[in-house]
Design an enzyme around this catalytic site. Structure first.
Site, short mmCIF file in Angstrom:
data_model
loop_
_atom_site.label_atom_id
_atom_site.label_comp_id
_atom_site.label_asym_id
_atom_site.label_seq_id
_atom_site.Cartn_x
_atom_site.Cartn_y
_atom_site.Cartn_z
N HIS A 137 21.02 35.23 69.28
CA HIS A 137 19.91 34.30 69.50
C HIS A 137 18.52 34.83 69.23
O HIS A 137 17.55 34.09 69.33
CB HIS A 137 19.97 33.77 70.95
CG HIS A 137 19.90 34.82 72.01
ND1 HIS A 137 19.73 34.52 73.35
CD2 HIS A 137 19.98 36.18 71.95
CE1 HIS A 137 19.72 35.63 74.07
NE2 HIS A 137 19.86 36.64 73.25
N HIS A 138 18.38 36.13 68.91
CA HIS A 138 17.04 36.69 68.70
C HIS A 138 16.59 36.65 67.24
O HIS A 138 15.40 36.81 66.97
CB HIS A 138 16.97 38.13 69.19
CG HIS A 138 17.16 38.30 70.65
ND1 HIS A 138 16.40 37.62 71.59
CD2 HIS A 138 18.03 39.08 71.37
CE1 HIS A 138 16.79 37.97 72.80
NE2 HIS A 138 17.77 38.85 72.71
N ALA A 139 17.51 36.48 66.30
CA ALA A 139 17.15 36.55 64.88
C ALA A 139 16.15 35.45 64.53
O ALA A 139 16.30 34.30 64.93
CB ALA A 139 18.40 36.43 64.01
N HIS A 176 15.77 36.09 76.99
CA HIS A 176 15.32 34.78 76.54
C HIS A 176 15.84 34.47 75.14
O HIS A 176 15.81 35.33 74.26
CB HIS A 176 13.78 34.74 76.55
CG HIS A 176 13.20 33.46 76.05
ND1 HIS A 176 12.23 33.41 75.07
CD2 HIS A 176 13.47 32.18 76.39
CE1 HIS A 176 11.91 32.15 74.83
NE2 HIS A 176 12.65 31.39 75.62
N ASP A 178 14.83 33.44 72.36
CA ASP A 178 13.57 33.19 71.65
C ASP A 178 13.75 32.69 70.23
O ASP A 178 13.00 31.82 69.77
CB ASP A 178 12.69 34.44 71.67
CG ASP A 178 13.36 35.66 71.05
OD1 ASP A 178 14.61 35.74 71.07
OD2 ASP A 178 12.63 36.55 70.58
#
Length: 443
Positions: A137-139, A176, A178
């Site tokens: 989920h951070h990419a 998070h 993000d």
């Protein structure tokens, strides 16, 4: 209630990748989880598929083309010509996203499985799709971050939006979500909801005041938390917030990221959730009966990650697992007690109940202000010009296809223990079982 069909996406190569010595991200955890799913017999209740490898063209539905081309070409042996791009794209030994052998193939597997799960849901061929290798989920669009290079979640949501007017994304990773929030920050067609540690903690985003912008205002929901979060407190905030979202937003598909670093005892985490507390979020979402894509995410104490995702697979199937870990190829990882559940250590919960109630009420107030669920008119595509080449037909998601090795171009042989009797590409562990043909949802 009619029993929900559950599809499971797994590539036998996915556990063989290695980020490097000392790096906390261990793809090997996926192999441990898979072997628990095998040894507990859960696989017999699943429709098991080998995912296709996502192509660069599929990745550029979200990511920048130059970034995808860079990831597809860089290797540990060829970093010198890419030094400038490595700095530009936040990849390399001075970052948390190293260049390692098979980097791009790992992204292809994880993204291909999430896209395949979305296609299955779009065609009504399954009710729940599981990809434990996904949830990265951070990419960002043109940047690697937090061990994540390609955002399989965004790619899957874009696929779901072809058929669904509204998609809800829920993130129970300790960090998070993000990258996903940023991708959909200005639209009302995707609502993102993240429960995460906030403060002096990576990635440093996800304040309660981050609400979205333009058409997406109030469609980003963030619940910032402190260390020590335990089961009762988590349930006290999760269920009211999600219930209100389901009531007001009325999503027609849900994506649930189940990062296991929010569990007690995680190498990088600081929450105190048990398997039951973490799994209750999964069980709760299953109960809505909305098409559900379930993904992995963080998790750095690998024996606990495997326990978690096997346990949550059982919840999605409505099956009960025994407390004793059954013997499997990685049995020694679960010593000395060899139990499914473990007791959390004493830890101070720094989340004051009154503050949690205040944050919850603030979020519920924002959700109540939304003027009903947004709608979108989905139209048939405009006819192509007479001299244009015909568009390829959309493939049948259940159509069989041979799995091809990305490196050699050869067809991958299947081990007899990979599939179950009488189910599409399901695993049969019997010694005399014939080796089935490789199956995977075509793209």
């Amino acid at each position: 209630m009619v029993k929900q069909r559950v599809s499971y996406f797994y590539d036998t190569d996915v556990g063989h990748f290695y980020y490097g010595p000392g790096h906390p991200m261990k793809p090997h955890r996926l192999k441990l989880a898979h072997h628990l799913i095998l040894s507990t017999g859960l696989y017999r209740k699943l429709d098991v598929y080998r995912p296709h490898l996502a192509s660069p063209a599929e990745m550029t539905r979200f990511h920048n083309d130059d970034y995808v081309q860079f990831l597809s070409r860089v290797t540990p042996e060829t970093v010198r010509p890419f030094l400038q791009q490595m700095t530009q794209f936040n990849v390399g030994e001075c970052t948390d996203c190293p260049v390692y052998d098979g980097l791009f193939e790992f992204q292809q597997i994880a993204s291909g499985a999430s896209i395949d799960g979305a296609v299955k849901l779009n065609h009504g061929a399954t009710d729940i799709a599981i990809n434990w290798s996904g949830g990265l989920h951070h990419a960002k669009k043109s940047e690697a971050s937090g061990f994540c290079y390609i955002n399989d979640i965004v790619l899957a949501i874009l696929e779901l939006l072809k058929y669904h007017a509204r998609v809800l994304y829920i993130d129970i990773d300790i960090h998070h979500g993000d990258g996903v929030e940023e991708a959909f920050y200005c639209t009302d067609r995707v609502m993102t909801c993240s429960f995460h540690k906030y403060g002096d903690f990576f990635p440093g985003t996800g304040a309660i005041t981050d609400l979205g912008a333009k058409k997406g205002k109030y469609y980003s929901v963030n619940f910032p938390l402190k260390e020590g979060m335990e089961d009762a407190s988590y349930e006290r905030i999760f269920k009211p917030v999600i219930s209100k979202i389901m009531e007001v937003y009325r999503p027609t598909a849900v994506v649930l990221q189940c990062g296991a670093d929010s569990l007690t005892g995680d190498r990088l985490g600081c929450f105190n959730l048990t398997l039951r507390g973490h799994g209750e979020c999964v069980r709760f979402m299953k109960g809505f009966g909305v098409p559900l894509l379930v993904l992995g995410g963080g998790g750095y104490t690998i024996r606990n990650v495997a326990r978690c995702w096997a346990y949550e697979t059982s919840l999605l199937l409505g099956e009960e697992l025994a407390e004793e870990i059954p013997y499997n190829d990685f049995f020694e990882h679960y010593g000395p007690d060899y139990k499914l559940h473990w007791t959390p250590p004493p830890m101070e919960n720094r989340n004051d109940p009154k503050e949690l109630d205040r944050l919850r009420d603030s979020i519920l107030e924002n959700l109540a202000a939304l003027k009903g669920a947004p709608s979108v008119q989905i139209q048939a595509a405009a006819p192509a010009p007479a001299d244009a080449a015909p568009a390829p037909a959309e493939p049948d998601p259940d159509k069989s296809g041979q799995a091809v090795d990305a490196k050699t171009g050869g067809v991958k042989a299947e081990h007899p223990a990979e599939f179950a009797p009488g189910e599409p590409a399901a695993m049969d562990t019997s010694a005399d079982a014939p080796a089935p043909a490789a199956l995977g949802p075509a793209q």
